[in-house]
Design a protein around this motif. Structure first.
Motif, PDB file in Angstrom:
ATOM      1  N   MET A   1      -9.396  21.411  -5.973  1.00  0.00           N
ATOM      2  CA  MET A   1     -10.233  20.259  -5.703  1.00  0.00           C
ATOM      3  C   MET A   1     -10.188  19.891  -4.231  1.00  0.00           C
ATOM      4  N   GLY A   2      -9.641  20.751  -3.368  1.00  0.00           N
ATOM      5  CA  GLY A   2      -9.549  20.435  -1.962  1.00  0.00           C
ATOM      6  C   GLY A   2      -8.421  19.489  -1.644  1.00  0.00           C
ATOM      7  N   LYS A   3      -7.236  19.767  -2.213  1.00  0.00           N
ATOM      8  CA  LYS A   3      -6.093  18.871  -2.025  1.00  0.00           C
ATOM      9  C   LYS A   3      -4.864  19.698  -1.714  1.00  0.00           C
ATOM     10  N   VAL A   4      -4.158  19.330  -0.639  1.00  0.00           N
ATOM     11  CA  VAL A   4      -2.923  19.998  -0.257  1.00  0.00           C
ATOM     12  C   VAL A   4      -1.753  19.116  -0.639  1.00  0.00           C
ATOM     13  N   MET A   5      -0.840  19.661  -1.449  1.00  0.00           N
ATOM     14  CA  MET A   5       0.333  18.907  -1.871  1.00  0.00           C
ATOM     15  C   MET A   5       1.435  19.047  -0.834  1.00  0.00           C
ATOM     16  N   THR A   6       2.202  17.976  -0.632  1.00  0.00           N
ATOM     17  CA  THR A   6       3.387  18.076   0.197  1.00  0.00           C
ATOM     18  C   THR A   6       4.556  18.463  -0.690  1.00  0.00           C
ATOM     19  N   SER A  79     -15.929   7.133  -3.176  1.00  0.00           N
ATOM     20  CA  SER A  79     -15.786   8.524  -2.784  1.00  0.00           C
ATOM     21  C   SER A  79     -15.109   8.612  -1.421  1.00  0.00           C
ATOM     22  N   LEU A  80     -14.581   9.782  -1.115  1.00  0.00           N
ATOM     23  CA  LEU A  80     -13.857   9.985   0.134  1.00  0.00           C
ATOM     24  C   LEU A  80     -14.842  10.134   1.288  1.00  0.00           C
ATOM     25  N   ARG A  81     -14.572   9.417   2.374  1.00  0.00           N
ATOM     26  CA  ARG A  81     -15.474   9.424   3.525  1.00  0.00           C
ATOM     27  C   ARG A  81     -15.214  10.615   4.450  1.00  0.00           C
ATOM     28  N   ALA A  82     -13.952  10.972   4.600  1.00  0.00           N
ATOM     29  CA  ALA A  82     -13.574  11.993   5.580  1.00  0.00           C
ATOM     30  C   ALA A  82     -13.196  13.304   4.906  1.00  0.00           C
ATOM     31  N   ARG A  83     -13.191  14.357   5.682  1.00  0.00           N
ATOM     32  CA  ARG A  83     -12.841  15.683   5.166  1.00  0.00           C
ATOM     33  C   ARG A  83     -11.331  15.824   4.960  1.00  0.00           C
ATOM     34  N   LYS A  84     -10.545  15.120   5.782  1.00  0.00           N
ATOM     35  CA  LYS A  84      -9.084  15.200   5.675  1.00  0.00           C
ATOM     36  C   LYS A  84      -8.527  13.796   5.552  1.00  0.00           C
ATOM     37  N   ILE A  85      -7.845  13.518   4.448  1.00  0.00           N
ATOM     38  CA  ILE A  85      -7.320  12.177   4.186  1.00  0.00           C
ATOM     39  C   ILE A  85      -5.893  12.277   3.658  1.00  0.00           C
ATOM     40  N   PHE A 101      -6.023  15.211   1.021  1.00  0.00           N
ATOM     41  CA  PHE A 101      -7.338  15.680   0.599  1.00  0.00           C
ATOM     42  C   PHE A 101      -7.965  16.471   1.745  1.00  0.00           C
ATOM     43  N   GLN A 102      -8.628  17.566   1.414  1.00  0.00           N
ATOM     44  CA  GLN A 102      -9.299  18.367   2.425  1.00  0.00           C
ATOM     45  C   GLN A 102     -10.748  18.645   2.036  1.00  0.00           C
ATOM     46  N   ARG A 103     -11.353  17.680   1.411  1.00  0.00           N
ATOM     47  CA  ARG A 103     -12.750  17.834   1.013  1.00  0.00           C
ATOM     48  C   ARG A 103     -13.376  16.450   0.918  1.00  0.00           C
ATOM     49  N   SER A 104     -14.414  16.203   1.683  1.00  0.00           N
ATOM     50  CA  SER A 104     -15.061  14.901   1.667  1.00  0.00           C
ATOM     51  C   SER A 104     -15.931  14.739   0.429  1.00  0.00           C
ATOM     52  N   ALA A 105     -16.287  13.501   0.139  1.00  0.00           N
ATOM     53  CA  ALA A 105     -17.221  13.114  -0.935  1.00  0.00           C
ATOM     54  C   ALA A 105     -16.622  13.205  -2.330  1.00  0.00           C
ATOM     55  N   LEU A 106     -15.365  13.599  -2.475  1.00  0.00           N
ATOM     56  CA  LEU A 106     -14.757  13.637  -3.798  1.00  0.00           C
ATOM     57  C   LEU A 106     -14.699  12.226  -4.389  1.00  0.00           C
ATOM     58  N   PRO A 107     -14.988  12.082  -5.695  1.00  0.00           N
ATOM     59  CA  PRO A 107     -14.862  10.772  -6.318  1.00  0.00           C
ATOM     60  C   PRO A 107     -13.401  10.427  -6.584  1.00  0.00           C
ATOM     61  N   ASP A 122      -7.078  10.059  -8.655  1.00  0.00           N
ATOM     62  CA  ASP A 122      -8.066  11.128  -8.560  1.00  0.00           C
ATOM     63  C   ASP A 122      -8.290  11.771  -9.921  1.00  0.00           C
ATOM     64  N   SER A 123      -9.090  12.802  -9.957  1.00  0.00           N
ATOM     65  CA  SER A 123      -9.465  13.428 -11.227  1.00  0.00           C
ATOM     66  C   SER A 123      -8.298  14.112 -11.915  1.00  0.00           C
ATOM     67  N   ASP A 124      -7.215  14.383 -11.174  1.00  0.00           N
ATOM     68  CA  ASP A 124      -6.015  14.974 -11.767  1.00  0.00           C
ATOM     69  C   ASP A 124      -5.087  13.922 -12.362  1.00  0.00           C
ATOM     70  N   GLY A 125      -5.406  12.637 -12.129  1.00  0.00           N
ATOM     71  CA  GLY A 125      -4.543  11.568 -12.595  1.00  0.00           C
ATOM     72  C   GLY A 125      -3.459  11.194 -11.609  1.00  0.00           C
ATOM     73  N   ALA A 126      -3.484  11.783 -10.401  1.00  0.00           N
ATOM     74  CA  ALA A 126      -2.495  11.464  -9.379  1.00  0.00           C
ATOM     75  C   ALA A 126      -2.892  10.172  -8.674  1.00  0.00           C
ATOM     76  N   THR A 127      -1.903   9.349  -8.339  1.00  0.00           N
ATOM     77  CA  THR A 127      -2.171   8.068  -7.694  1.00  0.00           C
ATOM     78  C   THR A 127      -1.463   7.978  -6.359  1.00  0.00           C
ATOM     79  N   GLY A 128      -2.071   7.265  -5.414  1.00  0.00           N
ATOM     80  CA  GLY A 128      -1.497   7.073  -4.098  1.00  0.00           C
ATOM     81  C   GLY A 128      -2.329   6.067  -3.324  1.00  0.00           C
ATOM     82  N   TRP A 129      -1.982   5.882  -2.045  1.00  0.00           N
ATOM     83  CA  TRP A 129      -2.624   4.864  -1.217  1.00  0.00           C
ATOM     84  C   TRP A 129      -3.328   5.500  -0.028  1.00  0.00           C
ATOM     85  N   VAL A 130      -4.537   4.990   0.274  1.00  0.00           N
ATOM     86  CA  VAL A 130      -5.305   5.461   1.427  1.00  0.00           C
ATOM     87  C   VAL A 130      -5.795   4.247   2.217  1.00  0.00           C
ATOM     88  N   PHE A 131      -6.051   4.454   3.500  1.00  0.00           N
ATOM     89  CA  PHE A 131      -6.589   3.395   4.342  1.00  0.00           C
ATOM     90  C   PHE A 131      -8.012   3.089   3.915  1.00  0.00           C
TER      91      PHE A 131
END
Length: 207
Positions: A1-6, A79-85, A101-107, A122-131
């Motif tokens: 889904m365009g997401k890099v895990m740490t 939706s996500l505004r930027a390509r990298k968040i 996240f490495q893909r813009s416009a994802l819901p 997100d669609s995987d059920g993962a939760t977190g905080w964004v600006f």
């Protein structure tokens, strides 16, 4: 889904899989694109999210109603505004990054607010905080089933316009109780709500 895990998160819900993005126009074939997903390094100082006023449930998820900061309905889809968040464990730069996240416009779905920060799922059920500036009220959806017919009208026997592959992100145009009309750069059409993520079952759009 365009997401890099740490390194601070496990491999759950298939989040290390790159989803194919394609629209198949009958016999004309398909054009696909995939986002590269790689490992990363955990950054940040704090590993625990704060206890927020009125928060409760998994991940400090706020209750239903309106956001305490924006006074907008909550939860709500954006939706996500930027390509990298960067997605952090708490509402601030001092909290560690759990994934990127490495893909813009994802819901995503906003479920909490604290100052300039928004708690999302997100669609995987993962939760977190964004600006807050990194999300937008533009409604998009993610296709969650493979080769879903896009039809000219919201009926099972509607004329076939195209087929959407799993992982396609599209703009949301309108929804009836059971169907939604979506639009991409190359095609538009109606598909069942059960085949997408980013809209509630029974939700009418626009309201």
């Amino acid at each position: 889904m365009g997401k890099v895990m740490t390194s601070g998160r496990g491999m759950q819900g298939g989040r290390f899989l790159a989803l194919a993005v394609a629209l198949c126009m009958g016999a004309a074939g398909a054009a696909a694109q995939t986002g590269g997903l790689t490992g990363g390094l955990t950054t940040g100082l704090s590993s625990q999210a704060p206890t927020l006023p009125g928060a409760g449930g998994p991940g400090g998820m706020a209750g239903y109603g309106v956001g305490p900061v924006t006074k907008l309905p909550m939860p709500r889809y954006v939706s996500l505004r930027a390509r990298k968040i960067n997605v952090r464990r708490g509402p601030g730069l001092n909290y560690r990054i759990d994934w990127v996240f490495q893909r813009s416009a994802l819901p995503v779905r906003i479920v909490g607010e604290f100052g300039d920060w928004r708690q999302i799922i997100d669609s995987d059920g993962a939760t977190g905080w964004v600006f807050h500036a990194l999300v937008t009220g533009r409604r998009t959806v993610l296709v969650t089933e493979g080769m879903v017919p896009l039809r000219a009208r919201p009926e099972d026997d509607g004329r076939l316009r195209a087929k959407a592959s799993e992982g396609v992100v599209a703009d949301l145009r309108q929804c009836t109780r059971d169907w939604c009309e979506i639009e991409t750069d190359v095609a538009s059409g109606w598909l069942p709500k059960t085949a997408i993520w980013g809209v509630d079952q029974g939700e009418l759009w626009p309201r």
